[in-house]
Design an enzyme around this catalytic site. Structure first.
Site, PDB file in Angstrom:
ATOM      1  N   LYS A  51       9.474 -47.460-100.685  1.00 27.45           N
ATOM      2  CA  LYS A  51       8.773 -46.801 -99.590  1.00 27.45           C
ATOM      3  C   LYS A  51       7.270 -46.915 -99.825  1.00 27.45           C
ATOM      4  O   LYS A  51       6.786 -46.675-100.923  1.00 27.45           O
ATOM      5  CB  LYS A  51       9.192 -45.334 -99.514  1.00 27.45           C
ATOM      6  CG  LYS A  51       8.886 -44.675 -98.178  1.00 27.45           C
ATOM      7  CD  LYS A  51       9.568 -43.334 -98.047  1.00 27.45           C
ATOM      8  CE  LYS A  51       9.374 -42.774 -96.636  1.00 27.45           C
ATOM      9  NZ  LYS A  51       9.983 -41.466 -96.466  1.00 27.45           N
TER      10      LYS A  51
ATOM     11  N   GLU B 156      21.794 -30.072 -91.835  1.00 23.36           N
ATOM     12  CA  GLU B 156      21.460 -28.775 -91.252  1.00 23.36           C
ATOM     13  C   GLU B 156      22.667 -27.852 -91.158  1.00 23.36           C
ATOM     14  O   GLU B 156      22.543 -26.631 -91.375  1.00 23.36           O
ATOM     15  CB  GLU B 156      20.846 -28.969 -89.860  1.00 23.36           C
ATOM     16  CG  GLU B 156      19.509 -29.678 -89.855  1.00 23.36           C
ATOM     17  CD  GLU B 156      19.608 -31.194 -89.844  1.00 23.36           C
ATOM     18  OE1 GLU B 156      18.552 -31.853 -89.783  1.00 23.36           O
ATOM     19  OE2 GLU B 156      20.740 -31.726 -89.894  1.00 23.36           O
TER      20      GLU B 156
ATOM     21  N   ARG C  75      21.093 -28.727 -84.371  1.00 19.65           N
ATOM     22  CA  ARG C  75      22.200 -29.456 -84.985  1.00 19.65           C
ATOM     23  C   ARG C  75      23.167 -28.530 -85.714  1.00 19.65           C
ATOM     24  O   ARG C  75      24.238 -28.956 -86.130  1.00 19.65           O
ATOM     25  CB  ARG C  75      21.655 -30.499 -85.957  1.00 19.65           C
ATOM     26  CG  ARG C  75      20.576 -31.390 -85.352  1.00 19.65           C
ATOM     27  CD  ARG C  75      20.166 -32.491 -86.294  1.00 19.65           C
ATOM     28  NE  ARG C  75      21.095 -33.607 -86.207  1.00 19.65           N
ATOM     29  CZ  ARG C  75      21.096 -34.641 -87.033  1.00 19.65           C
ATOM     30  NH1 ARG C  75      20.242 -34.676 -88.031  1.00 19.65           N
ATOM     31  NH2 ARG C  75      21.970 -35.619 -86.885  1.00 19.65           N
TER      32      ARG C  75
END
Length: 630
Positions: free
Chosen positions: A283, A369, A397
């Site tokens: 990344k 979540e 969610r």
């Protein structure tokens, strides 16, 4: 910035068809230019940088091998997709990224045929791509479907539900796991650790190399050992998991090696059935500040493209997120029962200091979540006091868990809901437009919306001290600059306050629009109430205002349907008060991207818009017969 001498090869790529004409030997240079262009572009607009830098080579390889957009490419999540946008005809529009009327921060079907699926929330790609693969099969089409999922997104249960289904259906689907050891916050969980430890373990590596040296001189024995190794390898590395789910697992391979990527993808494109390619990337690849601090450069504001130095913001007042983070540490010092939970949003939710100060009381569950909410419910059952820090859009969610596992059992869980209301540049996928509506329908819930920073702190204390589920929803960014009182005594439950006394018209403000209400009230000579609580509603104050004013106006940065204004309407009807009510809030459409100020203005929630709406409403028949202008 487009068609500059710095990017001669990239300037020739107006769509992937141009890319596919390039010889493989030129693709490395294209990757260098694409990475440089991405850094320069995002340095001006801000946006998601580190993830896209890690997918430059993968993006080039995918569009070189696959016949996009006929072949479907689904990104998960959209943070990785900026190189994809640049290569699919949107290079010249990158200066408009995340701005009003400009390019979306995430893939959007309305924006380009190359964006095959709208993405903002995580872990949706495999389900969507499987649906597309099954559609191709139903239509007797040979088009291919590829899902690119980050290792952070693979922590969500939905991804595994899709993998389980796909392997059983024998669909022509390629899933690419982009393993960069990071989602937004550092990855957590057994799967991430398993990948890293097994594939880089010294024991495994030394055993393998030692066996080569010892047995290499005896070819038949070495071949037997190699087969035994492959069998053992299949039992311990990640491939086993995906093979058992019905996928043909390949990898891991270097996600920055273009030659290997292109050859591997070319081979995979010809294979039938579910395929799983595991690539390893870095990344922030190619930009040292982002490589060294990918959290900071995940979502970043404007910065110097040469040094990486971020532009400093002029305001000195704390953000609502900072107010929450400070409160969390202060309350944790006072009450050892407090535990903090986040679904992979430590930085975004302001929990860094808490995680460092109270590591044993901090729980990052990954991008999960649903699990976060039920985990909190289980903790609350055994006398802990969980605080779930979550964005409004991500709480959607976990709605079933909120109802079934927390509210139904009336458990003392506090939800600190960040990014409520209009959010800004991240666009409709991240807008917190609906939380008042979907929370208000749930029994046992206490729902609060602060008008300023100090009220936010006191409401968090109120919710934490309450013996049941409670939610404090607050917007992104800074408040009006009110000094935060160190007190954590809380507020009287369900009590609002009058902030201005006027005549005829009463403005009832729920949350962050209070200052706009006060500005409008000066022109209208209206009363202003800071209602504070959406549930329980301050019915005493409401009825007093209804009995002493000709018109009530509700203000909220939530959709009007089912929101705070609807609560006022229901209360008045229940008590047989027939005073006219004007409900102002977010309109019945998805909010687009732009600054918070622009979006509130678009919704008609500037003080001038409020005045105009009230005056128009009052002059309509038959109201004009009963309401006196101030």
């Amino acid at each position: 910035m487009s068609h500059t001498p710095e990017f001669p090869l990239l300037n020739r790529i107006d769509d992937p068809a141009d890319l596919r004409k390039l010889p493989v030997a030129e693709l490395e240079r294209l990757a260098e230019e694409l990475r440089g262009f991405l850094i320069r572009s995002v340095s001006q607009t801000g946006g998601h940088l580190a993830a896209g830098l890690g997918t430059v080579e993968l993006t080039i390889a995918l569009h070189h091998v696959f016949n996009t957009p006929e072949d479907r490419l689904v990104w998960d999540v959209g943070h990785q997709s900026y190189p994809h946008k640049i290569l699919t005809g949107r290079r010249d529009r990158m200066p408009s990224l995340r701005q009003r009327g400009g390019l979306n921060a995430f893939p959007s079907r309305r924006e380009s045929p190359y964006d095959t699926f709208g993405v903002g929330h995580s872990s949706t790609s495999i389900s969507a791509a499987l649906g597309m693969a099954l559609a191709a099969r139903q239509q007797n089409s040979d088009r291919r479907v590829v899902a690119v999922i980050g290792d952070g997104a693979l922590t969500a249960g939905m991804a595994f539900e899709a993998l389980n289904h796909a392997g059983d259906l024998d669909a022509n689907l390629l899933v690419i796991l982009n393993d960069n050891d990071m989602s937004i916050s550092p990855n957590v969980g057994g799967l991430s650790n398993y990948f890293a430890k097994i594939l880089t373990g010294k024991l495994y590596s030394s055993m393998r190399e030692g066996s080569k040296k010892v047995l290499g001189v005896m070819p038949p024995v070495w071949e037997l050992a190699r087969r035994a190794e492959e069998h053992m390898k299949g039992m311990v590395i990640p491939g086993t998991l995906f093979e058992e789910l019905g996928f043909n697992y390949i990898g891991p391979i270097d996600g920055h090696d273009l030659d290997t990527l292109i050859k591997t993808l070319g081979n995979l494109r010809a294979l039938k059935g579910p395929q799983f390619l595991h690539i390893v990337t870095k990344k922030g690849k190619g930009f040292t500040p982002a490589e060294e601090n990918p959290c900071t450069y995940h979502g970043v504001g404007p910065f110097c493209p040469d040094s990486g130095k971020l532009e400093k913001k002029s305001t000195t007042s704390p953000t609502y997120t900072r107010v929450f983070g400070d409160w969390l540490c202060d309350m944790a010092a006072r009450d050892p029962r407090l535990v903090g939970i986040t679904p992979a949003m430590r930085e975004g939710s302001g929990m860094v200091r808490f995680s460092e100060t109270y590591p044993d009381r901090y729980f990052d569950v990954g991008i999960a979540e649903q699990h976060a909410v039920t985990l909190a419910a289980g903790m609350a059952c055994d006398n802990l006091k969980p605080v779930v820090a979550i964005y409004s859009t991500f709480l959607q969610r976990a709605y079933d868990q909120l109802i079934h596992d927390v509210a139904l059992q009336n458990l003392p869980v506090l939800f600190a809901i960040d990014r409520a209301g209009v959010v800004g540049p991240d666009g409709p996928t991240h807008a917190g437009s609906f939380d008042l509506s979907f929370l208000r329908a749930i029994p046992n819930m206490v729902i609060m919306a602060p008008a300023d920073e100090n009220e936010c702190r006191q409401m968090l204390s109120t919710g934490f001290l309450h013996n049941g589920p409670a939610a404090v929803r607050y917007p992104r960014g800074h408040g009006p600059g009110i000094k935060v009182n160190a007190s954590m005594a809380g507020l009287p439950l369900g009590k609002g306050e009058r902030r201005r006394q006027g005549q005829h018209i009463a403005l009832l403000s729920f949350g962050s629009l209070l200052n706009r209400a006060l500005e409008a009230a000066e022109i209208l000579n209206a009363t202003v109430a800071n209602m504070r609580f959406i549930k329980p509603l301050d019915e005493t104050l409401l009825l007093e205002l209804a009995d002493s004013h000709d018109l009530l106006v509700t203000l909220e940065d939530n959709v009007v349907q089912g929101g705070a204004g609807s609560a006022v309407n229901e209360c008045l009807l229940h008590h047989r008060r027939l005073v006219p009510v004007l409900n102002l809030g977010l309109p019945d459409r998805f909010q687009q991207q732009g600054s918070r100020e622009e979006l509130l203005s678009d919704a008609g929630l500037d003080s001038s818009d409020i005045i105009a709406a009230v005056e128009t409403f009052m002059h309509q028949e038959p109201l004009a017969k009963h309401i006196t202008l101030a």
